[in-house]
Enzyme design. Structure first.
Site, PDB file in Angstrom:
ATOM      1  N   GLU A 363       0.832  -1.223   0.000  1.00 30.54           N
ATOM      2  CA  GLU A 363       0.000   0.000   0.000  1.00 30.54           C
ATOM      3  C   GLU A 363       0.864   1.270   0.000  1.00 30.54           C
ATOM      4  OE1 GLU A 363      -3.769  -0.036   1.785  1.00 30.54           O
ATOM      5  OE2 GLU A 363      -3.932  -2.211   1.714  1.00 30.54           O
TER       6      GLU A 363
HETATM    7  N1  CAA Z   1      -6.141  11.373  -4.384  1.00 26.97           N
HETATM    8  C1  CAA Z   1      -6.583  11.776  -5.592  1.00 26.97           C
HETATM    9  N2  CAA Z   1      -5.777  11.967  -6.643  1.00 26.97           N
HETATM   10  C2  CAA Z   1      -4.456  11.764  -6.475  1.00 26.97           C
HETATM   11  C3  CAA Z   1      -3.916  11.361  -5.242  1.00 26.97           C
HETATM   12  C4  CAA Z   1      -4.818  11.165  -4.165  1.00 26.97           C
HETATM   13  N3  CAA Z   1      -4.411  10.759  -2.974  1.00 26.97           N
HETATM   14  N4  CAA Z   1      -2.588  11.239  -5.379  1.00 26.97           N
HETATM   15  C5  CAA Z   1      -2.293  11.561  -6.652  1.00 26.97           C
HETATM   16  N5  CAA Z   1      -3.432  11.869  -7.305  1.00 26.97           N
HETATM   17  C6  CAA Z   1      -3.568  12.306  -8.684  1.00 26.97           C
HETATM   18  C7  CAA Z   1      -2.783  13.590  -8.922  1.00 26.97           C
HETATM   19  O1  CAA Z   1      -3.551  14.715  -8.543  1.00 26.97           O
HETATM   20  C8  CAA Z   1      -2.555  13.532 -10.410  1.00 26.97           C
HETATM   21  O2  CAA Z   1      -3.715  13.923 -11.107  1.00 26.97           O
HETATM   22  P1  CAA Z   1      -3.738  15.258 -12.021  1.00 26.97           P
HETATM   23  O3  CAA Z   1      -2.681  15.064 -13.083  1.00 26.97           O
HETATM   24  O4  CAA Z   1      -5.128  15.280 -12.558  1.00 26.97           O
HETATM   25  O5  CAA Z   1      -3.421  16.382 -11.104  1.00 26.97           O
HETATM   26  C9  CAA Z   1      -2.400  12.049 -10.672  1.00 26.97           C
HETATM   27  O6  CAA Z   1      -2.984  11.362  -9.564  1.00 26.97           O
HETATM   28  C10 CAA Z   1      -0.956  11.614 -10.823  1.00 26.97           C
HETATM   29  O7  CAA Z   1      -0.288  12.046  -9.678  1.00 26.97           O
HETATM   30  P2  CAA Z   1       1.259  12.336  -9.678  1.00 26.97           P
HETATM   31  O8  CAA Z   1       1.620  13.226 -10.831  1.00 26.97           O
HETATM   32  O9  CAA Z   1       1.601  12.781  -8.318  1.00 26.97           O
HETATM   33  O10 CAA Z   1       1.829  10.889 -10.012  1.00 26.97           O
HETATM   34  P3  CAA Z   1       3.238  10.297  -9.704  1.00 26.97           P
HETATM   35  O11 CAA Z   1       3.431   9.204 -10.662  1.00 26.97           O
HETATM   36  O12 CAA Z   1       4.277  11.352  -9.588  1.00 26.97           O
HETATM   37  O13 CAA Z   1       3.118   9.715  -8.217  1.00 26.97           O
HETATM   38  C11 CAA Z   1       2.347   8.296  -6.477  1.00 26.97           C
HETATM   39  C12 CAA Z   1       2.001   9.178  -7.655  1.00 26.97           C
HETATM   40  C13 CAA Z   1       1.900   8.999  -5.223  1.00 26.97           C
HETATM   41  C14 CAA Z   1       3.823   7.962  -6.389  1.00 26.97           C
HETATM   42  C15 CAA Z   1       1.533   7.023  -6.755  1.00 26.97           C
HETATM   43  O14 CAA Z   1       1.957   6.426  -7.957  1.00 26.97           O
HETATM   44  C16 CAA Z   1       1.553   6.037  -5.647  1.00 26.97           C
HETATM   45  O15 CAA Z   1       0.854   6.199  -4.644  1.00 26.97           O
HETATM   46  N6  CAA Z   1       2.329   4.931  -5.812  1.00 26.97           N
HETATM   47  C17 CAA Z   1       2.290   3.826  -4.877  1.00 26.97           C
HETATM   48  C18 CAA Z   1       1.261   2.832  -5.285  1.00 26.97           C
HETATM   49  C19 CAA Z   1       0.819   1.954  -4.162  1.00 26.97           C
HETATM   50  O16 CAA Z   1       0.539   2.400  -3.058  1.00 26.97           O
HETATM   51  N7  CAA Z   1       0.683   0.661  -4.464  1.00 26.97           N
HETATM   52  C20 CAA Z   1       0.189  -0.246  -3.508  1.00 26.97           C
HETATM   53  C21 CAA Z   1      -0.390  -1.423  -4.188  1.00 26.97           C
HETATM   54  S1  CAA Z   1      -1.920  -1.939  -3.532  1.00 26.97           S
HETATM   55  C22 CAA Z   1      -1.557  -2.985  -2.246  1.00 26.97           C
HETATM   56  O17 CAA Z   1      -0.443  -3.072  -1.777  1.00 26.97           O
HETATM   57  C23 CAA Z   1      -2.743  -3.665  -1.708  1.00 26.97           C
HETATM   58  C24 CAA Z   1      -2.443  -4.961  -1.031  1.00 26.97           C
HETATM   59  O18 CAA Z   1      -2.581  -6.018  -1.640  1.00 26.97           O
HETATM   60  C25 CAA Z   1      -2.152  -4.973   0.403  1.00 26.97           C
END
Ligand code: CAA
Length: 380
Positions: A363
């Site tokens: 996550e």
């Molecule tokens: N809520 C709403 N929108 C969001 C957001 C949030 N919390 N965070 C980012 N966004 C939106 C941004 O606003 C952006 O949209 P716009 O272009 O319209 O403004 C878009 O998403 C892309 O955001 P970024 O440009 O910030 O994207 P990025 O690639 O630089 O980074 C990140 C984003 C935060 C690194 C994201 O990719 C991330 O959270 N990565 C980790 C993924 C993760 O948590 N994976 C877990 C797998 S699930 C799991 O583990 C479940 C299990 O089985 C236990």
């Protein structure tokens, strides 16, 4: 500031504590050794209402607040983090995602079964090349009349083999990048949907983690969640709450390891006295307890933010970042307090130490939490 819990919250916490001691503890070492999914225990957790805690009762949920959910996660995780991750994914990723963003038909058809434990859910975002970099989705969902055709592979999916309903994130319009991503509800057994081999893991070995393969799977359009292109936002918004659940899991692992170290130090003797009477051990307990209290305050604050309707992206990320580090540190120290016995499975703490590691990875890794926190700090 009011740090007290309500009567109802105390009752649900005690119910989870009793359940963990009577139903999870007896087979936990065997399940860990054999990588055995806790089928019976999950069924009972469904009956107790632990699988759809925060969902409106009209969909079969418990209508509880996030604080109650966090308390249950903490208690289950003290004993069995494999069980608690099943609870976490079903509650805060699958049920929350569907209740908040699904259509009424999707809620009636799917959510009502997920809240009761009749069916189990999985959340499928990660791919071989899209773990932290979640916008780089290679799985595709291409429109074809009333359907989407799904192709690709998902990795490290919790409940991968045991789930019935899968929330799958896929790229529909490549040129639109993350704005062209969608989320779909996919049912087990649909043609072309294959469950890959089970992962052999360091920890949370009772939870089953699989890769999933989609070969021309036909998904009806009514199974898309939200508007076209909403999938990435859906994943991010859902994960923001999921991180509070995993933070509570980490807190529980730390608290469980600490409880065992404290009890052990009061009975194990060395140099003519119980080891807790040696400052070397007593100071360890003091440090462990202090860091757990700090983690607990961050976790409860994030839950409070969510319950108040405040933004919880940052507080959830801070809670997960800190509590997962505390889970690692405290569980390692708990093994140290147990000495040679700490290295033996019978004493549980080595399992908690292995289980703790995943809370820094899934996550969103700790590094991703720092991205979320620092971007929040520097926004505007
Ligand atoms: N809520 C709403 N929108 C969001 C957001 C949030 N919390 N965070 C980012 N966004 C939106 C941004 O606003 C952006 O949209 P716009 O272009 O319209 O403004 C878009 O998403 C892309 O955001 P970024 O440009 O910030 O994207 P990025 O690639 O630089 O980074 C990140 C984003 C935060 C690194 C994201 O990719 C991330 O959270 N990565 C980790 C993924 C993760 O948590 N994976 C877990 C797998 S699930 C799991 O583990 C479940 C299990 O089985 C236990």
């Amino acid at each position: 500031m009011d740090f007290s819990l309500s009567e109802e919250q105390l009752m649900i916490r005690d119910a989870a504590r009793d359940f963990a001691r009577t139903e999870l503890l007896p087979g936990v070492i065997e399940r860990d050794n054999l990588q055995k999914f806790p089928t019976e225990q999950v069924k009972k957790m469904g009956e107790l209402g632990f699988l759809g805690m925060m969902v409106d009762p009209k969909y079969g949920g418990g209508g509880m607040d996030t604080q109650s959910y966090v308390l249950v996660m903490e208690e289950l995780s003290k004993i069995d983090a494999s069980c608690s991750v099943i609870v976490s994914v079903n509650n805060s990723l699958v049920c929350y995602g569907l209740e908040k963003y699904g259509s009424e038909e999707q809620k009636q058809k799917y959510l009502t079964k997920l809240t009761t434990g009749e069916k189990l859910g999985a959340f499928c975002l990660s791919e071989p090349e899209a773990g932290s970099d979640a916008t780089s989705q290679k799985t595709t969902a291409i429109e074809d009349g009333d359907h989407y055709i799904l192709n690709g592979t998902k990795n490290w999916i919790t409940n991968g083999g045991s789930a019935d309903y899968y929330l799958v994130i896929a790229q529909t319009h490549k040129e639109k990048k993350h704005k062209g991503i969608n989320a779909f509800i996919v049912e087990k057994g649909w043609e072309g949907f294959e469950i890959g081999p089970k992962e052999d893991k360091l920890g949370i070995r009772g939870s089953d983690t699989h890769s999933l393969i989609f070969n021309d799977v036909r998904v009806p359009k009514e199974n898309r969640i939200g508007e076209d292109g909403f999938g990435f936002s859906f994943a991010m918004k859902t994960l923001a709450g999921g991180r509070i659940g995993i933070a509570a899991q980490a807190l529980g692992i730390a608290a469980g390891a600490y409880d065992m170290a404290r009890e052990y130090s009061k009975v194990r003797k060395a140099f003519g006295t119980e080891i807790c009477n040696h400052q070397a051990i007593a100071f360890k307990l003091a440090d462990m307890h202090t860091s757990i209290e700090a983690a607990r305050n961050l976790v409860y604050k994030a839950a409070w933010d969510k319950d108040q309707g405040n933004d919880y992206d940052m507080s959830g990320a801070m809670a997960k970042l800190y509590a997962s580090q505390v889970a690692m540190d405290v569980s390692i120290e708990a093994v140290q307090v147990h000495g040679g016995n700490g290295y033996v499975k019978e004493y549980h703490v080595e399992r908690l130490m292995r289980d703790a590691k995943i809370t820094q990875i899934y996550e969103g890794t700790s590094e991703i939490q720092k991205i979320v926190i620092s971007r929040g700090l520097l926004r505007d």
